[in-house]
Design a protein around this motif. Structure first.
Motif, short mmCIF file in Angstrom:
data_model
loop_
_atom_site.label_atom_id
_atom_site.label_comp_id
_atom_site.label_asym_id
_atom_site.label_seq_id
_atom_site.Cartn_x
_atom_site.Cartn_y
_atom_site.Cartn_z
N ALA A 1 41.09 -12.24 41.64
CA ALA A 1 40.98 -13.27 40.60
C ALA A 1 42.29 -13.37 39.84
O ALA A 1 43.02 -12.38 39.69
CB ALA A 1 39.84 -12.94 39.64
N ALA A 2 42.58 -14.55 39.35
CA ALA A 2 43.77 -14.75 38.53
C ALA A 2 43.56 -14.12 37.15
O ALA A 2 42.46 -14.15 36.60
CB ALA A 2 44.07 -16.24 38.39
N VAL A 3 44.62 -13.56 36.60
CA VAL A 3 44.56 -13.02 35.25
C VAL A 3 44.68 -14.18 34.27
O VAL A 3 45.62 -14.97 34.36
CB VAL A 3 45.69 -12.00 35.02
CG1 VAL A 3 45.69 -11.52 33.57
CG2 VAL A 3 45.53 -10.81 35.97
N PRO A 4 43.75 -14.31 33.33
CA PRO A 4 43.82 -15.45 32.40
C PRO A 4 44.92 -15.28 31.36
O PRO A 4 45.46 -14.19 31.17
CB PRO A 4 42.44 -15.43 31.74
CG PRO A 4 42.02 -14.00 31.80
CD PRO A 4 42.58 -13.47 33.10
N GLU A 5 45.23 -16.37 30.68
CA GLU A 5 46.05 -16.31 29.49
C GLU A 5 45.20 -15.72 28.37
O GLU A 5 44.05 -16.11 28.19
CB GLU A 5 46.53 -17.70 29.07
CG GLU A 5 47.44 -18.38 30.08
CD GLU A 5 47.85 -19.77 29.62
OE1 GLU A 5 47.60 -20.11 28.43
OE2 GLU A 5 48.38 -20.53 30.44
N TYR A 6 45.78 -14.80 27.60
CA TYR A 6 45.04 -14.17 26.52
C TYR A 6 45.58 -14.61 25.16
O TYR A 6 46.78 -14.84 25.00
CB TYR A 6 45.14 -12.64 26.60
CG TYR A 6 44.41 -12.03 27.77
CD1 TYR A 6 43.02 -11.92 27.77
CD2 TYR A 6 45.10 -11.52 28.87
CE1 TYR A 6 42.34 -11.34 28.83
CE2 TYR A 6 44.44 -10.94 29.94
CZ TYR A 6 43.06 -10.85 29.91
OH TYR A 6 42.39 -10.28 30.97
N ALA A 7 44.67 -14.70 24.20
CA ALA A 7 45.04 -14.86 22.80
C ALA A 7 44.01 -14.10 21.98
O ALA A 7 42.86 -14.53 21.84
CB ALA A 7 45.07 -16.33 22.39
N HIS A 8 44.40 -12.93 21.50
CA HIS A 8 43.50 -12.10 20.70
C HIS A 8 43.79 -12.37 19.23
O HIS A 8 44.87 -12.06 18.73
CB HIS A 8 43.68 -10.63 21.06
CG HIS A 8 43.11 -10.29 22.40
ND1 HIS A 8 43.83 -10.48 23.58
CD2 HIS A 8 41.89 -9.80 22.78
CE1 HIS A 8 43.08 -10.11 24.61
NE2 HIS A 8 41.90 -9.69 24.14
N VAL A 9 42.82 -12.96 18.56
CA VAL A 9 43.04 -13.49 17.21
C VAL A 9 42.58 -12.50 16.15
O VAL A 9 41.70 -11.68 16.39
CB VAL A 9 42.31 -14.84 17.04
CG1 VAL A 9 42.84 -15.86 18.06
CG2 VAL A 9 40.79 -14.68 17.22
N PRO A 10 43.18 -12.57 14.95
CA PRO A 10 42.80 -11.63 13.89
C PRO A 10 41.34 -11.75 13.49
O PRO A 10 40.73 -12.82 13.55
CB PRO A 10 43.72 -12.03 12.73
CG PRO A 10 44.87 -12.72 13.36
CD PRO A 10 44.30 -13.43 14.55
N LEU A 11 40.79 -10.62 13.06
CA LEU A 11 39.40 -10.57 12.64
C LEU A 11 39.23 -11.06 11.21
O LEU A 11 40.21 -11.28 10.49
CB LEU A 11 38.88 -9.13 12.74
CG LEU A 11 38.94 -8.46 14.12
CD1 LEU A 11 38.42 -7.03 14.01
CD2 LEU A 11 38.15 -9.25 15.15
N VAL A 12 37.98 -11.21 10.82
CA VAL A 12 37.64 -11.42 9.41
C VAL A 12 37.15 -10.08 8.86
O VAL A 12 36.32 -9.42 9.47
CB VAL A 12 36.54 -12.49 9.26
CG1 VAL A 12 36.18 -12.67 7.79
CG2 VAL A 12 37.01 -13.82 9.86
N LEU A 13 37.72 -9.68 7.73
CA LEU A 13 37.37 -8.40 7.11
C LEU A 13 36.72 -8.62 5.75
O LEU A 13 36.94 -9.65 5.10
CB LEU A 13 38.62 -7.53 6.94
CG LEU A 13 39.46 -7.26 8.20
CD1 LEU A 13 40.65 -6.38 7.85
CD2 LEU A 13 38.61 -6.61 9.29
N ASN A 14 35.93 -7.65 5.33
CA ASN A 14 35.37 -7.72 3.99
C ASN A 14 36.42 -7.27 2.97
O ASN A 14 37.54 -6.91 3.33
CB ASN A 14 34.07 -6.91 3.88
CG ASN A 14 34.29 -5.41 4.09
OD1 ASN A 14 35.40 -4.89 3.99
ND2 ASN A 14 33.22 -4.70 4.39
N ARG A 15 36.05 -7.28 1.71
CA ARG A 15 37.04 -6.99 0.66
C ARG A 15 37.48 -5.53 0.65
O ARG A 15 38.47 -5.18 0.01
CB ARG A 15 36.47 -7.40 -0.71
CG ARG A 15 36.61 -8.90 -0.97
CD ARG A 15 35.85 -9.33 -2.20
NE ARG A 15 34.40 -9.34 -1.95
CZ ARG A 15 33.48 -9.56 -2.89
NH1 ARG A 15 33.85 -9.75 -4.13
NH2 ARG A 15 32.19 -9.57 -2.57
N GLU A 16 36.74 -4.68 1.39
CA GLU A 16 37.17 -3.28 1.53
C GLU A 16 38.07 -3.09 2.75
O GLU A 16 38.46 -1.96 3.06
CB GLU A 16 35.95 -2.36 1.63
CG GLU A 16 35.20 -2.16 0.31
CD GLU A 16 34.42 -3.40 -0.09
OE1 GLU A 16 33.74 -3.97 0.79
OE2 GLU A 16 34.49 -3.79 -1.27
N GLY A 17 38.35 -4.18 3.45
CA GLY A 17 39.22 -4.10 4.62
C GLY A 17 38.53 -3.64 5.88
O GLY A 17 39.19 -3.26 6.85
#
Length: 296
Positions: free
Chosen positions: A214-230
């Motif tokens: 299989a072909a390796v896809p293009e990746y884009a790993h995006v930042p998470l959403v965190l609570n106020r304690e990080g």
């Protein structure tokens, strides 16, 4: 052109971190002329009503997708065929280790931290039979590399561990790393956008893709959403789902506006943000969720 996708597990309602990632996956796909697919990764136990709630929430934010919704549970025969292919090529072996066994076992010389130490890799048939009498076997991939490098749109070159990872769990269910590779290949997915907590799994999946042709896809790993304690956002953080926010008087349009603002984009329907969308300008840091019921 290929396709992008969003692939939630139907274990509950989507929280704002999931929804933000879904919007980003949609924007990445649509802005590059790709199809956008919705896949339900339901190999683990699903919670009743979760899929319907997830689909409803995605639509409420203005997302659409191409073709029918696909479900992993409908492709068990395809996963089995991929496993058999690996097995006949001598690339799988039985493993009887528990998580505790792995945590307490000494690492192999020069092994990367966290890598499977290879405890069951060279068991004899007699040793396997003895262990099989007490515990069903998982199947691990007999890898030929210790690490693999992928290219990520947001992270650049990323090199991560590729150990002998599990491809079939000891209950017979295909493991995530196998199912996601096979599914993406079958669906023509050549762009994978997901949370950056999954970046470390990309080298394993890319390596497995090469073994399966299989072909390796293009990746884009995006930042998470965190609570106020990080910490990673979770439902215990309060009103973090569309349903909970609606009960607090915050409708989906306001939620979408907040998500889009966190990305530096116009707050209307996602389609209106396509012209302004530029991956190079996306925030690289997590979004610390504000108290939405008062700040929206």
């Amino acid at each position: 052109m290929g396709a992008g996708r969003f692939a939630p597990s139907p274990s509950g309602e989507l929280h704002l971190g999931n929804l933000r990632t879904a919007i980003l996956a949609w924007l990445f796909a649509r802005s590059t002329g790709r199809s956008f697919l919705l896949r339900i990764e339901d190999l683990d136990r699903a919670r009743a009503g979760s899929e319907e709630a997830q689909v409803r929430d995605l639509a409420a934010l203005g997302l659409d997708w191409d073709g029918p919704i696909e479900r992993q549970s409908g492709r068990l025969d395809v996963f089995a065929a991929a496993v058999e292919d690996l097995r006949t090529r001598g690339l799988l072996y039985e493993c009887y280790c528990t998580r505790r066994d792995i945590a307490e076992s000494p690492s192999a010389p020069h092994a990367a931290p966290g890598a499977y130490p290879g405890t069951c890799r060279e068991l004899t048939e007699a040793e396997r039979a003895a262990r099989r009498a007490f515990r069903p076997a998982a199947l691990r991939l007999r890898t030929g590399v210790g690490q693999y490098t992928v290219t990520d749109t947001l992270h650049g070159q990323y090199t991560g561990i590729v150990d002998d990872f599990v491809v079939v769990r000891n209950d017979g269910v295909p493991a995530y790393n196998l199912a996601v590779v096979v599914d993406d290949h079958l669906q023509g997915v050549d762009q994978v956008v997901r949370g950056d907590d999954l970046l470390s799994s990309a080298p394993r999946q890319a390596y497995l893709a090469t073994l399966l042709g299989a072909a390796v896809p293009e990746y884009a790993h995006v930042p998470l959403v965190l609570n106020r304690e990080g910490r990673r956002l979770a439902k215990r953080d309060g009103a973090v789902t569309l349903a909970a926010l609606a009960e607090a008087g915050v409708g989906p349009e306001k939620v979408r506006a907040a998500i889009m603002a966190s990305l530096g984009l116009p707050g209307g329907p996602p389609r209106e943000a396509l012209e302004a969308f530029d991956p190079a300008r996306l925030p690289r840091e997590p979004w610390i969720l504000p108290p939405l019921t008062t700040d929206l």
